[in-house]
Design a protein around this motif. Structure first.
Motif, short mmCIF file in Angstrom:
data_model
loop_
_atom_site.label_atom_id
_atom_site.label_comp_id
_atom_site.label_asym_id
_atom_site.label_seq_id
_atom_site.Cartn_x
_atom_site.Cartn_y
_atom_site.Cartn_z
N CYS A 1 0.74 -5.58 -6.72
CA CYS A 1 2.27 -4.97 -6.22
C CYS A 1 3.28 -5.08 -7.73
N TYR A 2 3.64 -5.68 -8.17
CA TYR A 2 4.26 -5.11 -9.43
C TYR A 2 4.14 -4.61 -10.25
N GLU B 1 0.76 -2.75 -9.67
CA GLU B 1 0.14 -1.76 -9.70
C GLU B 1 1.26 -0.56 -9.80
N ASN B 2 2.23 -1.30 -9.70
CA ASN B 2 3.40 -0.26 -10.07
C ASN B 2 4.25 -0.35 -11.44
N SER B 3 3.38 -0.50 -12.24
CA SER B 3 4.22 -0.76 -13.66
C SER B 3 5.60 -1.85 -14.14
N CYS B 4 5.75 -3.10 -12.95
CA CYS B 4 7.11 -3.29 -12.67
C CYS B 4 6.46 -4.71 -13.33
N SER C 1 6.18 -8.52 -12.21
CA SER C 1 4.47 -9.36 -11.68
C SER C 1 4.59 -10.40 -12.56
N LYS D 1 3.70 1.48 -1.56
CA LYS D 1 4.05 1.36 -2.80
C LYS D 1 5.78 1.26 -2.63
N SER D 2 6.30 0.33 -1.30
CA SER D 2 7.62 0.45 -1.08
C SER D 2 8.04 -0.61 -1.98
N LEU D 3 8.80 -1.25 -3.33
CA LEU D 3 8.42 -2.25 -3.57
C LEU D 3 9.22 -3.03 -3.31
N ASN E 1 0.17 -1.16 -0.17
CA ASN E 1 0.12 -0.42 0.00
C ASN E 1 1.01 0.89 -0.20
#
Length: 568
Positions: free
Chosen positions: A70-71, A73-76, A80, A44-46, A42
């Motif tokens: 997580c990945y 949603e953060n464009s990784c 992912s 965004k600390s990947l 939540n």
């Protein structure tokens, strides 16, 4: 305690609790580990999320899905998919949340074959009708260009949720399928689904693209009953401006409780599009008195307003202030506006010098702007240079051939006109035919030059004869130079009176009662000087407002005058 931090968005305190856990040596069970993972997801600390994930002594579907999502949603997207692959290798079966997240990753990677495999997985596990999975599949098929499967997925999804409806309406509006987007909106309302702000914004975009002001007004009434936020208001401003109702656009703008940068930009661009440069600059001055900062799009609107109004000193001042006062580096659109401003006023050498001084490679847009100015001012030499540069970039550019031909025709170099036309024929290029259209009672009527295909052609040509007689009584004199063909003068005069916009106007006068709303005509090319003069006279003779939208801007003809001030 960790869950409370997540709920409050207090990730710093959550991190402090994690430190306390590590110092005291407390062991977390699987549930607590998942909460800790969720804290970092939540926030965004990947990196921290991945460290917690890797140190977990055991994982369940919540753990795996959290990391995949997580990945994604953060464009990784690659990371992912790699986590998803690891999950499948050790035997975990994905649920609908996992499938939705990894579908997003596949769309981001444009890995469409992998996405089809996931679709098969969704079918086998029975998750295809699920809203989250369905939305992932919709996005995949739309982005891959498979409209057939996208429509099938949409039809099989539950129809009681606004999200898929909004998605499909938005995609159709963005794909220049305005009519289809509106039809889908009607189906949604028939299904008793309540629109949200994104639905309204998308259907307004659709109305703007097809310039359906009556339909847009009906949707506006619908909006007033349901939603009045800034996003919808911005879409309304854009819709009214693009449909020719700039006064209604301003009413919406004035009625918004909060104007963001999109609101200001839409209003400035709207006034510019309607040739009301002074009003556009007044709005810009108002904007500078607020806490909303101008951006690149703001100055595109401002410089366009100066270009459309021939405001050279103001345009140059605003162009300089972009860097010095606002720290905005001019892009190709800003330079093109300045080239058109200089060129349209006849400063062709200065416009050419500005192109050569650009800090990047001159674009087609800039060369086309200068070529258009050369056609207006009959400067063949600079015009040929512009055409040469454009055709080096795009040898198949049809509009450049047409402008070059028109430039030669204006200077009566008929041999050169013939050469250009032969070149077009050799390259398989065709000149776009002039086309005008007008809407009446929900039906759009199209007209080409000298069109005799309309069912009401006798009444239309009868009206044209009457208008010809009335305009001549008002001292109208045909501008034969507007006809770029090597024919006799009497033929030129007849040719002018069968231009597509005049046919559309005659039809509008026949079909709409006197004193009703303005006659609205759309034309795919630039209106010629003679049609412009005639429209002014006719607006005075018949006492009707006429709005013509050509390829560049709107012209509002009222009582013998035009909003452009005869500068376009």
């Amino acid at each position: 305690m960790l869950q409370r931090c997540i709920q409050n968005g207090d990730h710093l305190t959550g991190r402090a609790h994690h430190c306390a856990i590590l110092k005291t040596g407390n062991c977390l069970d699987l549930f607590a580990h998942n909460v800790l993972l969720n804290l970092y997801v939540n926030g965004k600390s990947l990196t921290d999320a991945r460290k917690v994930f890797d140190e977990m002594p055991e994982r369940n579907m919540v753990s795996w899905t959290g990391m995949v999502a997580c990945y994604a949603e953060n464009s990784c997207f690659l990371e992912s998919f790699q986590v998803f692959s690891d999950m499948r290798r050790i035997g975990f079966r994905p649920n609908h949340f996992t499938l939705a997240a990894v579908l997003k990753a596949c769309v981001g990677l444009e890995a469409f074959d992998l996405a089809k495999g996931l679709h098969g997985c969704a079918l086998k596990t029975g998750y295809e009708p699920n809203l989250f999975v369905g939305m992932g599949l919709l996005e995949f098929y739309v982005k891959s260009g498979d409209s057939g499967d996208a429509s099938r997925i949409f039809q099989e999804m539950p129809k009681d949720d606004v999200v898929p409806w909004s998605f499909m309406i938005a995609r159709r509006a963005q794909s220049n399928m305005g009519k289809e987007a509106v039809e889908l909106f009607v189906q949604m309302r028939q299904a008793m689904v309540t629109p949200n702000q994104y639905t309204f914004a998308s259907v307004m975009q659709a109305c703007a693209s097809i310039e359906a002001v009556e339909l847009g007004t009906q949707v506006h009434c619908h909006v007033l009953k349901h939603d009045k936020n800034t996003v919808v208001g911005n879409a309304l401003i854009d819709m009214y401006a693009k449909c020719g109702s700039i006064k209604d656009a301003r009413l919406v703008f004035n009625g918004l409780t909060k104007n963001d940068e999109v609101s200001w930009n839409a209003m400035i661009s709207g006034y510019s599009m309607h040739g009301l440069g002074g009003e556009a600059l007044k709005v810009f001055d108002m904007m500078q008195e607020t806490d909303v900062r101008p951006n690149q799009m703001t100055f595109v609107g401002v410089l366009s307003a100066c270009s459309n109004g021939g405001l050279l000193s103001k345009g140059e001042a605003y162009f300089k202030s972009m860097i010095h006062d606002h720290g905005i580096e001019p892009c190709v659109e800003h330079y093109s506006c300045m080239v058109w401003l200089l060129g349209r006023l006849g400063h062709l050498d200065r416009a050419l010098k500005l192109i050569k001084e650009m800090p990047f490679e001159p674009s087609l847009m800039a060369w086309r702007a200068l070529l258009g100015a050369c056609v207006i001012h009959n400067d063949v030499e600079i015009g040929k240079l512009c055409a040469k540069h454009i055709l080096e970039i795009d040898p198949q550019d049809e509009s450049t051939h047409v402008l070059l031909s028109n430039m030669y025709a204006r200077t009566r170099r008929w041999a050169n006109v013939a050469t250009v036309r032969r070149s077009m024929k050799t390259k398989g290029l065709n000149k776009e035919p002039g086309l005008s259209w007008i809407e009446n009672q929900g039906t759009v009527h199209y007209f080409t030059v000298d069109d005799a295909s309309h069912p009401d052609k006798k009444m239309i040509y009868g009206m044209l004869e009457w208008l010809n007689m009335k305009t001549r009584q008002e001292s109208y004199s045909p501008d034969r130079n507007a006809v770029l063909r090597d024919i006799e003068d009497d033929q030129k005069e007849r040719h002018l009176w069968v231009h597509s916009e005049r046919l559309a106007l005659a039809f509008g006068l026949i079909k709409t009662p006197s004193g009703s709303s303005p006659i609205r005509i759309i034309k795919n090319l630039r209106i010629c000087a003679d049609c412009h003069a005639v429209m002014k006279l006719i607006s005075k003779i018949v006492k009707r407002d006429i709005i013509v939208r050509d390829m560049n801007r709107f012209h509002h003809f009222e009582n013998g005058l035009c909003s452009c001030g005869d500068y376009w």
